[in-house]
Write a protein that holds these residues in place. Structure first.
Motif, PDB file in Angstrom:
ATOM      1  N   UNK A   4       0.813  -1.216   0.000  1.00 34.77           N
ATOM      2  CA  UNK A   4       0.000   0.000   0.000  1.00 34.77           C
ATOM      3  C   UNK A   4       0.847   1.266   0.000  1.00 34.77           C
TER       4      UNK A   4
ATOM      5  N   UNK B 108      -0.114  -5.349 -10.132  1.00 34.06           N
ATOM      6  CA  UNK B 108      -0.686  -6.683 -10.278  1.00 34.06           C
ATOM      7  C   UNK B 108       0.290  -7.630 -10.949  1.00 34.06           C
TER       8      UNK B 108
ATOM      9  N   UNK C 256      -5.846  -4.972   7.857  1.00 39.74           N
ATOM     10  CA  UNK C 256      -6.341  -3.823   7.095  1.00 39.74           C
ATOM     11  C   UNK C 256      -5.514  -3.569   5.850  1.00 39.74           C
ATOM     12  N   UNK C 257      -4.162  -3.629   5.997  1.00 40.06           N
ATOM     13  CA  UNK C 257      -3.320  -3.370   4.827  1.00 40.06           C
ATOM     14  C   UNK C 257      -3.538  -4.437   3.759  1.00 40.06           C
ATOM     15  N   UNK C 258      -3.739  -5.687   4.191  1.00 38.14           N
ATOM     16  CA  UNK C 258      -3.962  -6.741   3.197  1.00 38.14           C
ATOM     17  C   UNK C 258      -5.260  -6.518   2.431  1.00 38.14           C
ATOM     18  N   UNK C 259      -6.280  -6.038   3.160  1.00 38.63           N
ATOM     19  CA  UNK C 259      -7.540  -5.775   2.467  1.00 38.63           C
ATOM     20  C   UNK C 259      -7.352  -4.688   1.410  1.00 38.63           C
ATOM     21  N   UNK C 260      -6.541  -3.673   1.722  1.00 40.85           N
ATOM     22  CA  UNK C 260      -6.323  -2.635   0.710  1.00 40.85           C
ATOM     23  C   UNK C 260      -5.494  -3.176  -0.453  1.00 40.85           C
ATOM     24  N   UNK C 261      -4.582  -4.097  -0.155  1.00 44.00           N
ATOM     25  CA  UNK C 261      -3.820  -4.738  -1.242  1.00 44.00           C
ATOM     26  C   UNK C 261      -4.785  -5.474  -2.160  1.00 44.00           C
ATOM     27  N   UNK C 262      -5.685  -6.233  -1.543  1.00 39.92           N
ATOM     28  CA  UNK C 262      -6.683  -6.970  -2.314  1.00 39.92           C
ATOM     29  C   UNK C 262      -7.463  -6.018  -3.216  1.00 39.92           C
ATOM     30  N   UNK C 263      -7.878  -4.895  -2.654  1.00 37.96           N
ATOM     31  CA  UNK C 263      -8.668  -3.934  -3.416  1.00 37.96           C
ATOM     32  C   UNK C 263      -7.848  -3.346  -4.563  1.00 37.96           C
TER      33      UNK C 263
ATOM     34  N   UNK D 240      -5.412  -4.669  -6.233  1.00 38.15           N
ATOM     35  CA  UNK D 240      -5.209  -5.602  -7.350  1.00 38.15           C
ATOM     36  C   UNK D 240      -6.496  -5.827  -8.120  1.00 38.15           C
ATOM     37  N   UNK D 241      -7.622  -5.886  -7.409  1.00 33.88           N
ATOM     38  CA  UNK D 241      -8.835  -6.278  -8.125  1.00 33.88           C
ATOM     39  C   UNK D 241      -9.575  -5.090  -8.728  1.00 33.88           C
TER      40      UNK D 241
ATOM     41  N   UNK E 153      -9.708  -2.913  12.215  1.00 36.42           N
ATOM     42  CA  UNK E 153      -9.416  -3.344  10.838  1.00 36.42           C
ATOM     43  C   UNK E 153     -10.009  -2.339   9.855  1.00 36.42           C
TER      44      UNK E 153
ATOM     45  N   UNK F 224      -8.019   0.116   7.172  1.00 35.81           N
ATOM     46  CA  UNK F 224      -8.244   0.026   5.725  1.00 35.81           C
ATOM     47  C   UNK F 224      -8.724   1.345   5.157  1.00 35.81           C
TER      48      UNK F 224
ATOM     49  N   UNK G  85      -5.947   3.979   4.942  1.00 36.03           N
ATOM     50  CA  UNK G  85      -5.033   3.796   3.803  1.00 36.03           C
ATOM     51  C   UNK G  85      -5.743   4.129   2.505  1.00 36.03           C
TER      52      UNK G  85
ATOM     53  N   UNK H 151       0.851   5.062   4.905  1.00 39.62           N
ATOM     54  CA  UNK H 151       0.623   3.755   5.522  1.00 39.62           C
ATOM     55  C   UNK H 151       1.247   3.650   6.913  1.00 39.62           C
TER      56      UNK H 151
END
Lengths: 166, 204
Positions: free
Chosen positions: A22, A40, A113-120, A122-123, B161, B165, B168, B174
């Motif tokens: 992120x 991606x 939370x950061x992983x969810x933004x990563x997911x967003x 990419x998709x 969480x 999110x 960010x 971050x």
């Protein structure tokens, strides 16, 4: 120099292989040094190549700045983990402090939370397309079952992509 | 006995070789690498115990950056001192980084081809799905713990969480978002927050 600093900053405030994404995404796209698509792609290549997944950063470095970028990225991700030596030295003193568990829980939740933004991140580019959501869902399910190797999932996805979009 | 001990000790060359093989074998990410490390150092050679490994890994979770690099540093230091760190890191990173670089270079040559574009359109969403699983894996132990502790903690976890999110997402840098969430974590989960106050007082 700034380029190196951005990678370094992203890694120093991250934990785990992908959580620097992120931060890098914010900085590099703001400066237009890397287009959205590079992220991606570097994640995908990082998954299929050997070594820790965190090496996806090297691909990003290469795509945005050539071999020099890749080298800078490698150095930038190697230095911050050395802090672990410092932490190992002071941890025995802090281990029993009462606020440590709370801190760890806060960090772990932030990482989610950061992983969810990563997911967003990419998709997002393909969000209007139900094919890609289906692939995403199936890949999630296959990985969740733990029976199928990640590499095989990616190969199946590649075949699906080839058949759907050629 | 003495002789056996010295024979059992890892030499620099051996460390380099083991880490190189770990680096080159670990396709598909972190979980594979951790498994390989455990197999090589605990099961095959018993240079480390399971407890050693768990302790080192916990320290790595606190360190910034890629946890795998951190654990490589710690194991390298434990088994071979400063030189051990160097050989272990070099073995793990350099060969695989080089291969990664060449694959990236090869990819740039062919990325404009239509077939490659089509394949990518399949692989990228799959990567997103895997990423979603990674976040679920991270969230699960936290949420389960909170669930056992009661609805207030579960709610706090979900709020933290979402807070992180959204922050960010709204382009808050971050590391700022992470630090704030960590501090909120201390405030939310350290109970009683101040030792001398009564429990009722600081409960919100």
């Amino acid at each position: 120099m700034i380029y190196f600093f951005l990678f370094f900053k992203a890694t120093i405030f991250s934990s785990g292989g992908f959580s620097n994404l992120p931060s890098l995404h914010q900085d590099l796209t703001a400066r237009a040094w890397a287009p959205e698509a590079d992220f991606g792609e570097s994640l995908s290549i990082g998954q299929v190549t050997p070594g820790p997944n965190g090496l996806w950063v090297i691909v990003l470095g290469y795509l945005s700045y050539g071999f020099l970028g890749a080298l800078l990225a490698l150095i930038a991700i190697t230095i911050p983990p050395f802090f672990v030596l410092l932490i190992a030295a002071i941890y025995t003193r802090l281990e029993h402090q009462r606020w440590i568990p709370g801190l760890m829980r806060g960090i772990s939740l932030a990482v989610v939370g950061t992983f969810l933004t990563v997911f967003w991140t990419i998709s997002k580019p393909s969000s209007g397309d139900w094919h890609s959501w289906l692939i995403c869902l199936v890949a999630f399910g296959m990985a969740f079952s733990r029976r199928i190797n990640i590499l095989i999932i990616l190969i199946i996805a590649a075949i699906a992509g080839f058949l759907l979009y050629r | 006995m003495q002789v056996l001990q010295t024979e059992n000790k890892p030499t620099s060359k051996k460390l380099l070789l083991i880490w190189t093989s770990i680096g080159l074998q670990s396709f598909g990410g972190g979980a594979t690498t951790v498994l390989l490390i455990q197999r090589e150092f605990i099961e095959k050679r018993s240079w480390l115990s399971n407890e050693d490994f768990a302790h080192l890994w916990n320290l790595c979770l606190l360190a910034p950056g890629i946890n795998l690099i951190a654990i490589t540093i710690l194991i390298g230091k434990k088994l071979g001192g400063t030189a051990g760190i160097f050989y272990s890191l070099f073995g793990l990173l350099f060969p695989s980084a080089l291969i990664t670089c060449f694959i990236a270079a090869g990819f740039q040559q062919i990325e404009h081809l239509h077939a490659v574009q089509a394949i990518l359109k399949g692989v990228v969403p799959a990567t997103a799905g895997i990423m979603l699983l990674v976040s679920v894996n991270f969230a699960y132990p936290q949420l389960r713990l909170a669930y056992k502790e009661g609805p207030l903690n579960l709610l706090l976890c979900l709020l933290l969480i979402i807070f992180c999110s959204v922050a960010i997402f709204l382009q808050v840098p971050v590391f700022v978002a992470l630090s704030i969430t960590a501090i909120l974590g201390i405030l939310c989960f350290t109970r009683p927050l101040f030792k001398k106050k009564a429990v009722i007082q600081e409960h919100d």
